[in-house]
Design a protein around this motif. Structure first.
Motif, PDB file in Angstrom:
ATOM      1  N   ALA A  25      45.910  39.481  27.321  1.00 18.67           N
ATOM      2  CA  ALA A  25      46.182  40.766  27.946  1.00 18.67           C
ATOM      3  C   ALA A  25      45.141  41.772  27.492  1.00 18.67           C
ATOM      4  CB  ALA A  25      47.583  41.248  27.556  1.00 18.67           C
ATOM      5  N   PRO A  26      44.981  42.891  28.189  1.00 21.29           N
ATOM      6  CA  PRO A  26      44.017  43.892  27.758  1.00 21.29           C
ATOM      7  C   PRO A  26      44.361  44.426  26.373  1.00 21.29           C
ATOM      8  CG  PRO A  26      44.777  44.325  29.990  1.00 21.29           C
ATOM      9  CD  PRO A  26      45.649  43.240  29.440  1.00 21.29           C
ATOM     10  N   LEU A  27      43.316  44.788  25.621  1.00 24.10           N
ATOM     11  CA  LEU A  27      43.529  45.430  24.339  1.00 24.10           C
ATOM     12  C   LEU A  27      44.039  46.848  24.553  1.00 24.10           C
ATOM     13  CD1 LEU A  27      40.432  44.343  22.249  1.00 24.10           C
ATOM     14  CD2 LEU A  27      42.737  43.422  22.191  1.00 24.10           C
ATOM     15  N   PRO A  28      44.712  47.454  23.530  1.00 24.86           N
ATOM     16  CA  PRO A  28      45.220  48.808  23.697  1.00 24.86           C
ATOM     17  C   PRO A  28      44.101  49.808  23.933  1.00 24.86           C
ATOM     18  CG  PRO A  28      45.515  48.026  21.435  1.00 24.86           C
ATOM     19  CD  PRO A  28      45.049  46.855  22.238  1.00 24.86           C
ATOM     20  N   ALA A  29      44.484  50.933  24.517  1.00 27.89           N
ATOM     21  CA  ALA A  29      43.487  51.935  24.907  1.00 27.89           C
ATOM     22  C   ALA A  29      42.734  52.490  23.720  1.00 27.89           C
ATOM     23  CB  ALA A  29      44.176  53.061  25.672  1.00 27.89           C
ATOM     24  N   GLN A  30      43.321  52.426  22.490  1.00 34.10           N
ATOM     25  CA  GLN A  30      42.633  52.967  21.333  1.00 34.10           C
ATOM     26  C   GLN A  30      41.325  52.244  21.075  1.00 34.10           C
ATOM     27  OE1 GLN A  30      45.781  52.165  21.587  1.00 34.10           O
ATOM     28  NE2 GLN A  30      47.112  53.325  20.218  1.00 34.10           N
ATOM     29  N   ALA A  31      41.177  51.019  21.592  1.00 34.05           N
ATOM     30  CA  ALA A  31      39.952  50.259  21.375  1.00 34.05           C
ATOM     31  C   ALA A  31      38.961  50.535  22.497  1.00 34.05           C
ATOM     32  CB  ALA A  31      40.273  48.775  21.309  1.00 34.05           C
ATOM     33  N   VAL A 152      36.192  52.477  12.886  1.00 34.16           N
ATOM     34  CA  VAL A 152      36.057  51.048  12.615  1.00 34.16           C
ATOM     35  C   VAL A 152      35.408  50.386  13.825  1.00 34.16           C
ATOM     36  CG1 VAL A 152      37.260  48.911  12.058  1.00 34.16           C
ATOM     37  CG2 VAL A 152      38.123  51.100  11.185  1.00 34.16           C
ATOM     38  N   PRO A 153      34.319  49.599  13.621  1.00 34.67           N
ATOM     39  CA  PRO A 153      33.716  48.898  14.755  1.00 34.67           C
ATOM     40  C   PRO A 153      34.571  47.704  15.165  1.00 34.67           C
ATOM     41  CG  PRO A 153      32.575  48.315  12.736  1.00 34.67           C
ATOM     42  CD  PRO A 153      33.580  49.386  12.375  1.00 34.67           C
ATOM     43  N   VAL A 154      34.804  47.539  16.455  1.00 36.01           N
ATOM     44  CA  VAL A 154      35.552  46.393  16.970  1.00 36.01           C
ATOM     45  C   VAL A 154      34.814  45.815  18.169  1.00 36.01           C
ATOM     46  CG1 VAL A 154      37.797  47.262  16.227  1.00 36.01           C
ATOM     47  CG2 VAL A 154      36.966  47.799  18.522  1.00 36.01           C
ATOM     48  N   VAL A 155      35.029  44.535  18.402  1.00 38.06           N
ATOM     49  CA  VAL A 155      34.516  43.861  19.587  1.00 38.06           C
ATOM     50  C   VAL A 155      35.716  43.240  20.295  1.00 38.06           C
ATOM     51  CG1 VAL A 155      33.042  42.043  20.485  1.00 38.06           C
ATOM     52  CG2 VAL A 155      32.287  43.385  18.506  1.00 38.06           C
ATOM     53  N   ALA A 156      36.032  43.721  21.489  1.00 32.73           N
ATOM     54  CA  ALA A 156      37.171  43.191  22.237  1.00 32.73           C
ATOM     55  C   ALA A 156      36.783  41.847  22.838  1.00 32.73           C
ATOM     56  CB  ALA A 156      37.572  44.171  23.329  1.00 32.73           C
ATOM     57  N   GLN A 157      37.721  40.895  22.795  1.00 39.88           N
ATOM     58  CA  GLN A 157      37.429  39.552  23.268  1.00 39.88           C
ATOM     59  C   GLN A 157      38.609  38.962  24.021  1.00 39.88           C
ATOM     60  OE1 GLN A 157      36.464  37.464  19.630  1.00 39.88           O
ATOM     61  NE2 GLN A 157      34.275  37.755  19.969  1.00 39.88           N
ATOM     62  N   LEU A 158      38.292  38.118  24.991  1.00 41.14           N
ATOM     63  CA  LEU A 158      39.247  37.235  25.646  1.00 41.14           C
ATOM     64  C   LEU A 158      38.733  35.811  25.485  1.00 41.14           C
ATOM     65  CD1 LEU A 158      39.880  39.076  29.050  1.00 41.14           C
ATOM     66  CD2 LEU A 158      41.175  39.305  26.938  1.00 41.14           C
ATOM     67  N   ALA A 159      39.648  34.844  25.485  1.00 38.65           N
ATOM     68  CA  ALA A 159      39.247  33.445  25.388  1.00 38.65           C
ATOM     69  C   ALA A 159      39.894  32.650  26.511  1.00 38.65           C
ATOM     70  CB  ALA A 159      39.640  32.866  24.033  1.00 38.65           C
ATOM     71  N   LEU A 160      39.061  32.017  27.324  1.00 42.21           N
ATOM     72  CA  LEU A 160      39.531  31.104  28.369  1.00 42.21           C
ATOM     73  C   LEU A 160      39.551  29.701  27.773  1.00 42.21           C
ATOM     74  CD1 LEU A 160      40.181  30.382  31.341  1.00 42.21           C
ATOM     75  CD2 LEU A 160      37.713  30.219  31.722  1.00 42.21           C
ATOM     76  N   ILE A 161      40.745  29.089  27.701  1.00 43.28           N
ATOM     77  CA  ILE A 161      40.920  27.775  27.095  1.00 43.28           C
ATOM     78  C   ILE A 161      40.779  26.701  28.176  1.00 43.28           C
ATOM     79  CG2 ILE A 161      42.499  26.279  25.825  1.00 43.28           C
ATOM     80  CD1 ILE A 161      41.440  28.676  24.225  1.00 43.28           C
ATOM     81  N   VAL A 162      39.980  25.666  27.868  1.00 43.14           N
ATOM     82  CA  VAL A 162      39.711  24.610  28.839  1.00 43.14           C
ATOM     83  C   VAL A 162      40.005  23.246  28.216  1.00 43.14           C
ATOM     84  CG1 VAL A 162      38.016  23.557  30.385  1.00 43.14           C
ATOM     85  CG2 VAL A 162      37.905  26.018  29.908  1.00 43.14           C
ATOM     86  N   TYR A 163      40.766  22.426  28.960  1.00 47.69           N
ATOM     87  CA  TYR A 163      40.983  21.019  28.626  1.00 47.69           C
ATOM     88  C   TYR A 163      40.361  20.189  29.753  1.00 47.69           C
ATOM     89  CZ  TYR A 163      45.040  22.876  25.949  1.00 47.69           C
ATOM     90  OH  TYR A 163      45.891  23.579  25.128  1.00 47.69           O
ATOM     91  N   VAL A 164      39.651  19.126  29.393  1.00 47.66           N
ATOM     92  CA  VAL A 164      39.149  18.175  30.386  1.00 47.66           C
ATOM     93  C   VAL A 164      39.556  16.771  29.935  1.00 47.66           C
ATOM     94  CG1 VAL A 164      37.183  17.271  31.661  1.00 47.66           C
ATOM     95  CG2 VAL A 164      37.181  19.666  30.917  1.00 47.66           C
ATOM     96  N   THR A 165      40.391  16.110  30.716  1.00 49.11           N
ATOM     97  CA  THR A 165      40.803  14.743  30.434  1.00 49.11           C
ATOM     98  C   THR A 165      39.771  13.793  31.006  1.00 49.11           C
ATOM     99  OG1 THR A 165      43.147  15.336  30.473  1.00 49.11           O
ATOM    100  CG2 THR A 165      42.602  13.019  30.821  1.00 49.11           C
ATOM    101  N   VAL A 166      39.160  12.981  30.146  1.00 47.94           N
ATOM    102  CA  VAL A 166      38.139  12.027  30.568  1.00 47.94           C
ATOM    103  C   VAL A 166      38.742  10.624  30.488  1.00 47.94           C
ATOM    104  CG1 VAL A 166      35.808  11.130  30.188  1.00 47.94           C
ATOM    105  CG2 VAL A 166      36.325  13.539  29.677  1.00 47.94           C
ATOM    106  N   GLY A 167      38.861   9.960  31.616  1.00 45.18           N
ATOM    107  CA  GLY A 167      39.447   8.629  31.630  1.00 45.18           C
ATOM    108  C   GLY A 167      40.961   8.680  31.705  1.00 45.18           C
ATOM    109  N   ASP A 168      41.571   7.508  31.612  1.00 47.41           N
ATOM    110  CA  ASP A 168      43.020   7.376  31.765  1.00 47.41           C
ATOM    111  C   ASP A 168      43.690   7.521  30.402  1.00 47.41           C
ATOM    112  OD1 ASP A 168      45.543   6.906  32.696  1.00 47.41           O
ATOM    113  OD2 ASP A 168      45.301   4.729  32.862  1.00 47.41           O
TER     114      ASP A 168
END
Length: 286
Positions: A25-31, A152-168
């Motif tokens: 979700a978005p970080l709070p407005a203070q950032a 305080v210095p901050v860097v806002a981040q999001l992470a897109l998680i990826v799974y790839v099933t290879v084979g059976d």
């Protein structure tokens, strides 16, 4: 895909000192005015060795100012409570060298949207396995002022998680223990779930429980993934949408808090373990 897809470099990433959850979700407005949303929050893809698979994520900037964004791939792990820990160092079995991303940097205009593409190509000799990585989306450094005279210095981040099933490959989940754990100060029924398969899995279920006072409730397992080779604690949370069961027995008064669970608690029902379904019956006692 066009030539704008570039192989993600393996240079050092700088991360915030807090966990990034898998649904974001978005970080709070203070950032600052960082209000980026991401859909979907994760991809679960399937590929054969030598085959390229692709994904497209939708980014939206709800802020009134443009967002200067950077993109990197990263390794990730889950903490015991389900938080995501990111890292840049390649793991021995990392599949990040197979990953190409559309761009490393862009500006997303105020109230704008962006389709962000990536692709994964397992080598032709890849054995059956699950490829897991994250695409980290970072803003420029901003200043957070939690108190007068403090910046305080901050860097806002999001992470897109990826799974790839290879084979059976499939997960192989097994409940090895039922227990009661203190979660956020509340005694909560939990399952210890072992995964001896080669792919991640999740539990899904709607379970009925009856506590020592005869109160009926419905429960649902937390949707955390159980990764291959790990044993994870999965909480059975009271399903708020199922309170009608208890309401039929004891109508709630407006503003009244639900009674705490009186242990021992008996829970039963059908659980799906990502491969098959089975009947579950358990008694939970601290």
């Amino acid at each position: 895909m066009t030539s704008s897809i570039v192989t993600a470099p393996a240079r050092r990433l700088v991360f915030l000192a807090f966990a990034i959850v898998c649904w974001l979700a978005p970080l709070p407005a203070q950032a600052g005015d960082f209000a980026l949303s991401l859909a979907p929050p994760r991809f679960e893809l399937t590929a054969n060795p030598g085959q390229t698979v692709r994904g497209v994520a939708e980014l939206a900037n709800a802020a009134d100012t443009a967002a200067d964004l950077r993109f990197e791939t990263a390794e990730w792990d889950l903490t015991p409570d389900g938080g995501v820990v990111l890292g840049n160092t390649l793991k021995p079995d990392s599949c990040r060298p197979w990953v190409s991303i559309e761009r490393r940097q862009t500006v997303l205009q105020a109230k704008g949207q962006l389709r962000y593409r990536f692709e994964v190509t397992p080598p032709a000799d890849t054995p059956p396995m699950e490829c897991r990585f994250a695409i980290v989306i970072s803003s420029n450094e901003q200043r957070l002022s939690p108190a007068d005279g403090v910046s305080v210095p901050v860097v806002a981040q999001l992470a897109l998680i990826v799974y790839v099933t290879v084979g059976d490959i499939k997960p192989n989940l097994r409940i090895v223990k039922v227990d009661v754990a203190d979660i956020n100060g509340t005694p909560t029924p939990v399952l210890m779930v072992e995964n001896t398969g080669l792919a991640h899995g999740r539990l899904s279920a709607f379970l009925r429980g009856k506590d020592a006072k005869g109160v009926l409730r419905e429960f649902a397992p937390a949707t955390l993934p159980i990764l291959p080779g790990e044993t994870r604690r999965i909480a059975l949370n009271v399903d708020k949408g199922g309170d009608a069961i208890e309401a039929r027995e004891r109508p709630e008064q407006p503003g009244r808090e639900a009674d705490p669970i009186a242990f021992p608690l008996t829970i039963s029902g059908t659980i799906n373990d990502s491969v098959s379904s089975f009947q579950f019956d358990g008694v939970f006692e601290p």
